[in-house]
Design a protein around this motif. Structure first.
Motif, PDB file in Angstrom:
ATOM      1  N   GLY A  11       0.820  -1.204   0.000  1.00  0.00           N
ATOM      2  CA  GLY A  11       0.000   0.000   0.000  1.00  0.00           C
ATOM      3  C   GLY A  11       0.858   1.260   0.000  1.00  0.00           C
ATOM      4  O   GLY A  11       0.389   2.349  -0.266  1.00  0.00           O
ATOM      5  N   TRP A  12       2.142   1.088   0.308  1.00  0.00           N
ATOM      6  CA  TRP A  12       3.091   2.193   0.358  1.00  0.00           C
ATOM      7  C   TRP A  12       3.504   2.657  -1.028  1.00  0.00           C
ATOM      8  O   TRP A  12       4.014   3.738  -1.216  1.00  0.00           O
ATOM      9  CB  TRP A  12       4.334   1.700   1.117  1.00  0.00           C
ATOM     10  CG  TRP A  12       5.362   2.728   1.406  1.00  0.00           C
ATOM     11  CD1 TRP A  12       5.365   3.582   2.463  1.00  0.00           C
ATOM     12  CD2 TRP A  12       6.545   2.992   0.665  1.00  0.00           C
ATOM     13  NE1 TRP A  12       6.493   4.361   2.419  1.00  0.00           N
ATOM     14  CE2 TRP A  12       7.228   4.023   1.318  1.00  0.00           C
ATOM     15  CE3 TRP A  12       7.102   2.463  -0.498  1.00  0.00           C
ATOM     16  CZ2 TRP A  12       8.431   4.531   0.862  1.00  0.00           C
ATOM     17  CZ3 TRP A  12       8.295   2.961  -0.954  1.00  0.00           C
ATOM     18  CH2 TRP A  12       8.952   3.989  -0.278  1.00  0.00           C
ATOM     19  N   TYR A  13       3.267   1.821  -2.014  1.00  0.00           N
ATOM     20  CA  TYR A  13       3.813   2.009  -3.356  1.00  0.00           C
ATOM     21  C   TYR A  13       3.348   3.314  -4.012  1.00  0.00           C
ATOM     22  O   TYR A  13       2.159   3.544  -4.164  1.00  0.00           O
ATOM     23  CB  TYR A  13       3.405   0.835  -4.245  1.00  0.00           C
ATOM     24  CG  TYR A  13       3.799   0.996  -5.676  1.00  0.00           C
ATOM     25  CD1 TYR A  13       5.065   0.651  -6.088  1.00  0.00           C
ATOM     26  CD2 TYR A  13       2.921   1.522  -6.607  1.00  0.00           C
ATOM     27  CE1 TYR A  13       5.457   0.812  -7.403  1.00  0.00           C
ATOM     28  CE2 TYR A  13       3.295   1.686  -7.919  1.00  0.00           C
ATOM     29  CZ  TYR A  13       4.564   1.326  -8.314  1.00  0.00           C
ATOM     30  OH  TYR A  13       4.948   1.489  -9.606  1.00  0.00           O
ATOM     31  N   ASP A  78      13.130   3.256   9.343  1.00  0.00           N
ATOM     32  CA  ASP A  78      12.060   3.107  10.324  1.00  0.00           C
ATOM     33  C   ASP A  78      11.994   4.273  11.309  1.00  0.00           C
ATOM     34  O   ASP A  78      10.916   4.769  11.623  1.00  0.00           O
ATOM     35  CB  ASP A  78      12.250   1.789  11.076  1.00  0.00           C
ATOM     36  CG  ASP A  78      11.059   1.423  11.926  1.00  0.00           C
ATOM     37  OD1 ASP A  78       9.923   1.764  11.557  1.00  0.00           O
ATOM     38  OD2 ASP A  78      11.260   0.776  12.969  1.00  0.00           O
ATOM     39  N   TRP A  79      13.148   4.715  11.793  1.00  0.00           N
ATOM     40  CA  TRP A  79      13.174   5.717  12.856  1.00  0.00           C
ATOM     41  C   TRP A  79      13.295   7.158  12.375  1.00  0.00           C
ATOM     42  O   TRP A  79      12.784   8.070  13.026  1.00  0.00           O
ATOM     43  CB  TRP A  79      14.321   5.427  13.822  1.00  0.00           C
ATOM     44  CG  TRP A  79      14.068   4.190  14.611  1.00  0.00           C
ATOM     45  CD1 TRP A  79      14.564   2.940  14.361  1.00  0.00           C
ATOM     46  CD2 TRP A  79      13.232   4.056  15.756  1.00  0.00           C
ATOM     47  NE1 TRP A  79      14.092   2.042  15.280  1.00  0.00           N
ATOM     48  CE2 TRP A  79      13.267   2.704  16.167  1.00  0.00           C
ATOM     49  CE3 TRP A  79      12.455   4.949  16.488  1.00  0.00           C
ATOM     50  CZ2 TRP A  79      12.562   2.229  17.255  1.00  0.00           C
ATOM     51  CZ3 TRP A  79      11.750   4.473  17.585  1.00  0.00           C
ATOM     52  CH2 TRP A  79      11.813   3.131  17.953  1.00  0.00           C
ATOM     53  N   LEU A  83       7.970   9.027   6.640  1.00  0.00           N
ATOM     54  CA  LEU A  83       6.971   8.541   5.689  1.00  0.00           C
ATOM     55  C   LEU A  83       6.089   7.544   6.422  1.00  0.00           C
ATOM     56  O   LEU A  83       6.582   6.673   7.125  1.00  0.00           O
ATOM     57  CB  LEU A  83       7.631   7.817   4.505  1.00  0.00           C
ATOM     58  CG  LEU A  83       8.327   8.667   3.466  1.00  0.00           C
ATOM     59  CD1 LEU A  83       9.022   7.781   2.439  1.00  0.00           C
ATOM     60  CD2 LEU A  83       7.329   9.581   2.769  1.00  0.00           C
ATOM     61  N   LYS A  84       4.817   7.671   6.248  1.00  0.00           N
ATOM     62  CA  LYS A  84       3.913   6.712   6.878  1.00  0.00           C
ATOM     63  C   LYS A  84       3.880   5.454   6.009  1.00  0.00           C
ATOM     64  O   LYS A  84       3.711   5.531   4.798  1.00  0.00           O
ATOM     65  CB  LYS A  84       2.520   7.299   7.017  1.00  0.00           C
ATOM     66  CG  LYS A  84       2.471   8.473   7.988  1.00  0.00           C
ATOM     67  CD  LYS A  84       1.061   8.848   8.325  1.00  0.00           C
ATOM     68  CE  LYS A  84       0.930  10.053   9.190  1.00  0.00           C
ATOM     69  NZ  LYS A  84       1.917  10.351  10.131  1.00  0.00           N
ATOM     70  N   TYR A  85       4.053   4.314   6.652  1.00  0.00           N
ATOM     71  CA  TYR A  85       4.023   3.041   5.935  1.00  0.00           C
ATOM     72  C   TYR A  85       3.766   1.926   6.927  1.00  0.00           C
ATOM     73  O   TYR A  85       3.873   2.114   8.132  1.00  0.00           O
ATOM     74  CB  TYR A  85       5.336   2.809   5.179  1.00  0.00           C
ATOM     75  CG  TYR A  85       6.503   2.470   6.075  1.00  0.00           C
ATOM     76  CD1 TYR A  85       6.923   1.159   6.221  1.00  0.00           C
ATOM     77  CD2 TYR A  85       7.166   3.462   6.801  1.00  0.00           C
ATOM     78  CE1 TYR A  85       7.980   0.850   7.057  1.00  0.00           C
ATOM     79  CE2 TYR A  85       8.213   3.156   7.633  1.00  0.00           C
ATOM     80  CZ  TYR A  85       8.615   1.848   7.766  1.00  0.00           C
ATOM     81  OH  TYR A  85       9.647   1.532   8.597  1.00  0.00           O
ATOM     82  N   THR A  90       9.310  -3.049   6.233  1.00  0.00           N
ATOM     83  CA  THR A  90      10.568  -2.323   6.377  1.00  0.00           C
ATOM     84  C   THR A  90      11.715  -3.045   5.687  1.00  0.00           C
ATOM     85  O   THR A  90      12.527  -2.419   4.997  1.00  0.00           O
ATOM     86  CB  THR A  90      10.918  -2.113   7.871  1.00  0.00           C
ATOM     87  OG1 THR A  90       9.848  -1.436   8.510  1.00  0.00           O
ATOM     88  CG2 THR A  90      12.192  -1.303   8.018  1.00  0.00           C
ATOM     89  N   ASP A  91      11.784  -4.357   5.839  1.00  0.00           N
ATOM     90  CA  ASP A  91      12.875  -5.116   5.221  1.00  0.00           C
ATOM     91  C   ASP A  91      12.842  -5.016   3.709  1.00  0.00           C
ATOM     92  O   ASP A  91      13.855  -4.778   3.064  1.00  0.00           O
ATOM     93  CB  ASP A  91      12.852  -6.578   5.678  1.00  0.00           C
ATOM     94  CG  ASP A  91      11.524  -7.276   5.424  1.00  0.00           C
ATOM     95  OD1 ASP A  91      10.512  -6.608   5.107  1.00  0.00           O
ATOM     96  OD2 ASP A  91      11.484  -8.516   5.549  1.00  0.00           O
TER      97      ASP A  91
END
Length: 186
Positions: A11-13, A78-79, A83-85, A90-91
């Motif tokens: 959905g991040w795409y 991540d930290w 960006l919201k995801y 993450t990997d």
């Protein structure tokens, strides 16, 4: 580095997010594009399934080991990256960026080396090397899955195999045909 292209976009795409993510690490978005294997079969900047990644450990470069750079990239992604995801990815989102940071070429390998069997019936014409699944029920629908009680018992012994199946059952949807009795009766 080599990996299997992801089956689906997350959905991040979207292109803008990729540009932002690569830019955060002072990298240009690669020109290379990959095509997802399933779903809408979109084209994307490099995006791999992180379940199976091949890389050489003997490459000169001191601390420029892919594992270290990937961990650093994932942690900062991540930290520090705003960006919201969905953190589950993450990997996969950080892997191609880590490879770019190292200047690695990113060839992809055939999906038989990380073959996604989720919601996919067994096909005897295929010869996958590694099966990729998230639901135990999907594995059970392939001939290999039905060997799990036997494999567990041979590897762990009957007592631990039964305990393992109980743990699996508490986390995963299990086929009704898998019974502890299958293990006890051997």
């Amino acid at each position: 580095m080599a990996a299997v292209v992801s089956d689906y976009a997350t959905g991040w795409y979207n292109q803008k997010r990729w540009v932002t993510a690569y830019g955060f690490f002072d990298q240009e978005l690669p020109e290379q594009r990959v095509k997802f294997y399933r779903g809408r079969k979109l084209t994307s900047p490099p995006y791999y399934n992180a379940g199976m990644v091949g890389f050489r450990e003997d490459v000169a470069g001191g601390d420029q080991h892919l594992g270290k750079v990937w961990l650093d990239t994932a942690s900062r992604f991540d930290w520090d990256l705003d960006l919201k995801y969905d953190r589950v990815f993450t990997d996969q989102l950080s892997l191609p960026i880590a490879a770019t940071r190292m200047g690695l070429k990113m060839p992809y390998i055939e999906p038989i080396y990380n073959y996604n069997i989720m919601r996919r019936p067994f096909d005897p014409k295929l010869a996958p090397k590694i099966l990729h699944y998230h639901r135990f029920i999907d594995l059970w629908n392939w001939p290999f899955g039905r060997q799990i009680p036997t494999i567990l018992e041979a590897t762990l012994g009957s007592y631990l195999a039964i305990r393992a199946m109980r743990v699996f059952r508490s986390y995963y949807e299990m086929p009704r045909r898998i019974k502890e009795a299958q293990l006890k009766n051997r």
